[in-house]
Scaffold this active site. Structure first.
Site, PDB file in Angstrom:
ATOM      1  N   THR A 114      -6.071  -5.433  11.382  1.00 62.97           N
ATOM      2  CA  THR A 114      -7.134  -5.631  12.371  1.00 62.97           C
ATOM      3  C   THR A 114      -8.481  -5.544  11.664  1.00 62.97           C
ATOM      4  OG1 THR A 114      -5.740  -4.683  14.100  1.00 62.97           O
ATOM      5  CG2 THR A 114      -8.114  -4.806  14.547  1.00 62.97           C
ATOM      6  N   HIS A 174      -5.548  -0.720   7.944  1.00 60.60           N
ATOM      7  CA  HIS A 174      -4.122  -0.457   7.764  1.00 60.60           C
ATOM      8  C   HIS A 174      -3.316  -1.573   8.424  1.00 60.60           C
ATOM      9  CE1 HIS A 174      -4.827   0.740  11.888  1.00 60.60           C
ATOM     10  NE2 HIS A 174      -3.517   0.572  12.071  1.00 60.60           N
ATOM     11  N   HIS A 220      -0.056  -7.640  10.375  1.00 62.60           N
ATOM     12  CA  HIS A 220      -1.476  -7.997  10.421  1.00 62.60           C
ATOM     13  C   HIS A 220      -2.340  -6.804  10.024  1.00 62.60           C
ATOM     14  CE1 HIS A 220      -0.882  -5.999  14.293  1.00 62.60           C
ATOM     15  NE2 HIS A 220      -2.178  -5.725  14.259  1.00 62.60           N
ATOM     16  N   THR A 264       0.108  -1.564  10.984  1.00 68.00           N
ATOM     17  CA  THR A 264       1.138  -0.797  11.672  1.00 68.00           C
ATOM     18  C   THR A 264       2.499  -1.378  11.314  1.00 68.00           C
ATOM     19  OG1 THR A 264      -0.344  -0.217  13.485  1.00 68.00           O
ATOM     20  CG2 THR A 264       2.026  -0.128  13.950  1.00 68.00           C
TER      21      THR A 264
END
Length: 153
Positions: free
Chosen positions: A115, A44, A113, A46
């Site tokens: 992760t 995902h 971004h 954020t």
């Protein structure tokens, strides 16, 4: 109108991605031999991590939010993270929207971004650009969990 208790619990908003994007992310993790890769279902971005609840409206629709990214290793606590930094006006705009309606943010800047690993150890990665079609599947929101890292164990 939010009650005091609701406002105090905070808000988390994230973007989830299309199956094709998840396939591409998994392929990148394999090609790079990323240790401790983030599992597909947890991939995902954020958008908002606010210590106060705000009346955020999640966006609907599926569309491209980035066409490439570059790798960075970030120090976060005791484990270095590997992230794919996205050049995404959409994600930046959604973060700015959250801030405009009162959301807080714990960092100086917002960096869109994904992760790839929550612990890459001592490995280093080149900062080259990776072409990857990042297509939004949906946004979701939930009350903020300050102990989110416990879910990674």
């Amino acid at each position: 109108m939010l009650t005091f208790d609701e406002a105090a619990e905070g808000l988390y908003v994230a973007a989830k991605y299309s199956e094709l994007t998840l396939d591409a992310i998994e392929m990148l993790q394999r090609e790079l031999k990323v240790p401790n890769p983030v599992p597909r279902e947890k991939i995902h971005s954020t958008i908002c991590y606010s210590r106060v609840m705000v009346p955020y409206s999640v966006a609907s629709g599926s569309f491209e939010v980035a066409t490439s990214g570059h790798l960075e290793v970030w120090n976060h606590g005791s484990s270095p993270l590997l992230v794919l930094v996205l050049d995404s006006d959409y994600l930046r705009c959604r973060h700015q929207y959250a801030r405009a309606i009162g959301a807080t943010h714990d960092f100086q800047d917002y960096t869109p971004h994904i992760t790839l690993s929550y612990n890459v150890g001592v490995l280093k990665y080149p900062k080259e650009k990776y072409p990857i079609r990042v297509v939004l599947d949906r946004e979701y929101k939930e009350p903020l969990k300050l102990d989110w890292a416990d879910d990674l164990k």
